[in-house]
Design an enzyme around this catalytic site. Structure first.
Site, short mmCIF file in Angstrom:
data_model
loop_
_atom_site.label_atom_id
_atom_site.label_comp_id
_atom_site.label_asym_id
_atom_site.label_seq_id
_atom_site.Cartn_x
_atom_site.Cartn_y
_atom_site.Cartn_z
N ILE A 166 14.10 12.76 -12.22
CA ILE A 166 14.64 11.63 -11.46
C ILE A 166 16.16 11.55 -11.64
CG2 ILE A 166 14.64 9.08 -11.27
CD1 ILE A 166 11.62 9.15 -11.81
N GLY A 209 19.83 10.35 -18.70
CA GLY A 209 18.57 11.07 -18.58
C GLY A 209 18.69 12.19 -17.57
N GLY A 210 18.57 13.41 -18.06
CA GLY A 210 18.70 14.59 -17.19
C GLY A 210 17.35 15.20 -16.84
N GLY A 211 16.34 14.33 -16.67
CA GLY A 211 15.04 14.81 -16.21
C GLY A 211 15.05 14.88 -14.68
N LYS A 242 13.68 11.57 -1.34
CA LYS A 242 13.84 12.82 -0.58
C LYS A 242 14.61 12.59 0.71
CE LYS A 242 12.40 13.84 -3.77
NZ LYS A 242 11.78 13.26 -4.96
N LEU A 272 0.85 -1.18 0.00
CA LEU A 272 0.00 0.00 0.00
C LEU A 272 0.90 1.25 0.00
CD1 LEU A 272 -2.85 1.27 0.37
CD2 LEU A 272 -2.49 1.10 2.83
N GLY A 273 0.59 2.19 -0.88
CA GLY A 273 1.41 3.40 -0.96
C GLY A 273 2.14 3.50 -2.30
N GLY A 274 2.37 2.33 -2.93
CA GLY A 274 2.90 2.31 -4.30
C GLY A 274 4.28 2.91 -4.47
N HIS A 326 9.95 38.95 7.10
CA HIS A 326 11.38 39.21 6.89
C HIS A 326 12.19 38.61 8.03
CE1 HIS A 326 14.98 41.36 5.65
NE2 HIS A 326 15.16 41.72 6.91
C1 FAD Z 1 12.52 7.84 -8.10
C2 FAD Z 1 11.18 8.53 -8.14
C3 FAD Z 1 11.02 9.73 -7.45
C4 FAD Z 1 9.79 10.37 -7.47
N1 FAD Z 1 9.67 11.54 -6.77
C5 FAD Z 1 8.49 12.18 -6.78
C6 FAD Z 1 8.31 13.36 -6.01
O1 FAD Z 1 9.22 13.81 -5.33
N2 FAD Z 1 7.11 13.97 -6.04
C7 FAD Z 1 6.08 13.49 -6.80
O2 FAD Z 1 5.01 14.09 -6.80
N3 FAD Z 1 6.20 12.36 -7.53
C8 FAD Z 1 7.38 11.70 -7.53
N4 FAD Z 1 7.50 10.53 -8.24
C9 FAD Z 1 6.35 10.05 -9.04
C10 FAD Z 1 5.32 9.35 -8.18
O3 FAD Z 1 5.93 8.33 -7.45
C11 FAD Z 1 4.22 8.78 -9.07
O4 FAD Z 1 3.70 9.81 -9.88
C12 FAD Z 1 3.08 8.17 -8.27
O5 FAD Z 1 3.56 7.14 -7.45
C13 FAD Z 1 1.99 7.63 -9.21
O6 FAD Z 1 0.98 7.07 -8.46
P1 FAD Z 1 0.05 5.94 -9.09
O7 FAD Z 1 -0.95 5.62 -8.03
O8 FAD Z 1 -0.41 6.31 -10.41
O9 FAD Z 1 1.03 4.68 -9.32
P2 FAD Z 1 1.92 3.85 -8.34
O10 FAD Z 1 2.35 4.64 -7.18
O11 FAD Z 1 2.96 3.22 -9.20
O12 FAD Z 1 0.94 2.74 -7.78
C14 FAD Z 1 0.43 1.74 -8.55
C15 FAD Z 1 0.18 0.54 -7.67
O13 FAD Z 1 -0.56 -0.42 -8.38
C16 FAD Z 1 -0.09 -1.71 -8.01
N5 FAD Z 1 -0.46 -2.63 -9.08
C17 FAD Z 1 -0.03 -2.59 -10.36
N6 FAD Z 1 -0.62 -3.59 -11.05
C18 FAD Z 1 -1.40 -4.26 -10.19
C19 FAD Z 1 -2.26 -5.37 -10.31
N7 FAD Z 1 -2.42 -6.01 -11.47
N8 FAD Z 1 -2.92 -5.80 -9.22
C20 FAD Z 1 -2.77 -5.17 -8.03
N9 FAD Z 1 -1.98 -4.10 -7.87
C21 FAD Z 1 -1.31 -3.65 -8.93
C22 FAD Z 1 1.40 -1.53 -7.84
O14 FAD Z 1 1.96 -2.54 -7.01
C23 FAD Z 1 1.46 -0.14 -7.21
O15 FAD Z 1 1.51 -0.20 -5.81
C24 FAD Z 1 8.70 9.83 -8.21
C25 FAD Z 1 8.86 8.62 -8.88
C26 FAD Z 1 10.08 7.97 -8.85
C27 FAD Z 1 10.22 6.67 -9.56
#
Ligand code: FAD
Length: 455
Positions: A178, A174-176, A50, A37-39, A432
């Site tokens: 990440i 990649g200079g984006g 961070k 949970l939290g992805g 300030h």
């Molecule tokens: C290195 C890095 C740094 C980042 N830093 C930032 C930041 O500082 N600030 C910011 O705003 N964003 C940042 N991001 C981007 C941010 O993490 C994503 O935009 C965000 O997590 C997207 O959320 P989401 O819910 O779409 O996907 P995700 O967070 O990827 O969640 C998708 C979830 O679905 C689950 N899932 C996939 N398929 C299935 C399935 N078939 N069955 C069950 N579960 C499934 C996965 O396990 C996952 O937990 C960063 C990303 C990376 C990689």
């Protein structure tokens, strides 16, 4: 078969925000997650990176302590201890989130889900039916054709956040956002860092002036970069990774981080079979995140909007409120705050100068140099606040570079999203000495009454 008002596939930023808001609105909710949970954001993205950046900031502060009259000596980075700190932050937030989902009576289902009908998701042989199905399966790190991720010498951000030692040298492809964030971390930790970017600038989606300032700051920090030249090939040996560019230059390093973007997780999940419209794997939605199939919605990195956690939150909430009949306002993506959390930070909201011109605005610009800001001098940071405005009209974009400028977005996004004019902001008093004064001073100058500004 279990029936719900909303079945959500994916428990990342987009999915869990939708679950929490739906439950708050009295809907019955199932949230399906195969991993944690939290992805990505919580476990592999925003939060761990961070934490690493903060550890890097502490290292740099220790190195430069004598500039502030403090006697301290930087000795080394203990990656195991850094990881323990980072993982501690993640674990605390993870527990908090699990408690939150439980307390809102969301039915949490662990397992791999697949869309097997227009309103049915199957997990471990059990079918869950939703009056609405929200797809939030997120994204994965992409690579380039012919470039194989081996997880040791050629890695993505997934392995980079877990490294147990500081590599002596790194090439960042990649200079984006990440790529620049990891380059910043590793430089702070003591690695030799080279970024390779095919576009003419680092963080190329930002206003060109911000990119140029970041490049200047990186040059000063000793972060190397090659711009406007594309990757050709990479080979590995016991000595490291050799990267050849299309112009024939060769770079060698212990590790190659591939940070060339993220693609949607949408293959083999039943999306095509249910007739969902897709483009390069992304689900195509309208401005309320509705797919072409009634009752199926999609949010977060799975759709071609900005890949940011707070965009996922906003889209998840939007969908929950739309399902509950609240008719929420569609998201204005120009108004989404964006930060590259490197040293220095790059932060922006609204349009770049180029975008404002493309959209036909008669543009005026104002650059406020942080050299005139007391707090910036105290912090010994350099940078600026740049305003892009319509002539005799609202502020169209705010672009900032410098330490901690990400925190200034709270005000900047209100200015943009409330369509404020320079004179509206000039009337506000900023404390300030704070960095936020630079935002105030920029608007004072644009309104024709500069205070601490030369020229
Ligand atoms: C290195 C890095 C740094 C980042 N830093 C930032 C930041 O500082 N600030 C910011 O705003 N964003 C940042 N991001 C981007 C941010 O993490 C994503 O935009 C965000 O997590 C997207 O959320 P989401 O819910 O779409 O996907 P995700 O967070 O990827 O969640 C998708 C979830 O679905 C689950 N899932 C996939 N398929 C299935 C399935 N078939 N069955 C069950 N579960 C499934 C996965 O396990 C996952 O937990 C960063 C990303 C990376 C990689």
């Amino acid at each position: 078969m279990s029936q719900f008002d909303v079945v959500i596939l994916g428990g990342g930023s987009g999915g869990y925000a939708c679950a929490l808001r739906s439950a708050q609105l009295g809907l019955s909710v199932a949230l399906i997650e195969v991993d944690k949970l939290g992805g990505t954001c919580l476990h592999r993205g925003c939060i761990p990176t961070k934490a690493l950046l903060h550890a890097g900031e502490v290292a740099d502060n220790t190195r430069h302590a004598s500039d502030f009259g403090v006697n301290a000596e930087f000795i080394s980075i203990d990656m195991l201890a850094v990881n323990a700190y980072k993982d501690g932050v993640v674990s605390k937030l993870h527990k908090g989130l699990q408690g939150l989902v439980k307390s809102r009576n969301v039915t949490y289902i662990e397992g791999h889900g697949k869309l097997v009908g227009k309103n049915i998701v199957e997990v471990n042989g059990v079918q869950y039916t939703g009056k609405n199905v929200v797809l939030a399966t997120g994204s994965y790190p992409k690579t380039l054709p012919g470039l194989t991720i081996d997880g040791k010498q050629i890695i993505t951000s997934e392995q980079a956040i877990k490294m147990e030692h500081v590599p002596a040298s790194v090439i960042v492809l990649g200079g984006g956002v990440i790529g620049c964030e990891f380059a910043s971390v590793w430089k702070s930790f003591g690695s030799e860092v080279t970024i390779i970017e095919g576009l003419p600038h680092l963080v190329a989606l930002e206003d060109e002036s911000s990119s140029k300032q970041l490049e200047r700051a990186y040059r000063k920090r000793g972060i190397n970069f090659e711009l406007g030249v594309r990757f050709a090939s990479a080979t590995t040996s016991q000595n490291g990774v050799n990267v050849t560019l299309e112009d024939g230059k060769v770079f060698t390093a212990e590790v190659l981080l591939v940070a060339v973007g993220r693609g949607p997780v949408s293959a083999n999940l039943g999306y095509e079979e249910q007739g969902l419209t897709m483009d390069r794997g992304y689900l195509i939605v309208d401005n309320k995140c509705r797919t072409n199939v009634p009752g199926i919605w999609a949010v977060g990195d799975l759709i071609p909007t900005l890949q940011l956690a707070h965009v996922g939150f906003a889209e998840g909430i939007l969908v929950a409120e739309e399902i509950a009949g609240l008719n929420p306002r569609a998201i204005n993506y120009d108004g989404v705050p964006r930060v590259t959390y490197s040293e220095p930070e790059v932060a922006s909201v609204g349009l770049t100068t180029a975008q404002a011109k493309e959209r036909g605005h008669d543009v005026v610009e104002l650059n406020y140099d942080l050299a005139g800001n007391g707090k910036a001098q105290i912090l010994k940071t350099a940078g600026s606040v740049k305003l892009v405005a319509a002539k005799n009209g609202p502020v169209l974009g705010i672009h900032m570079v410098g330490a901690r400028v990400g925190e200034l977005l709270a005000e900047a996004q209100l200015i943009f999203n409330w369509e404020a004019e320079a004179s509206d902001v000039a009337a506000l008093i900023h404390a300030h000495p704070t960095l936020s004064e630079a935002v105030g001073e920029a608007h004072l100058a644009l309104a024709g009454k500069p205070l601490h500004a030369h020229g």
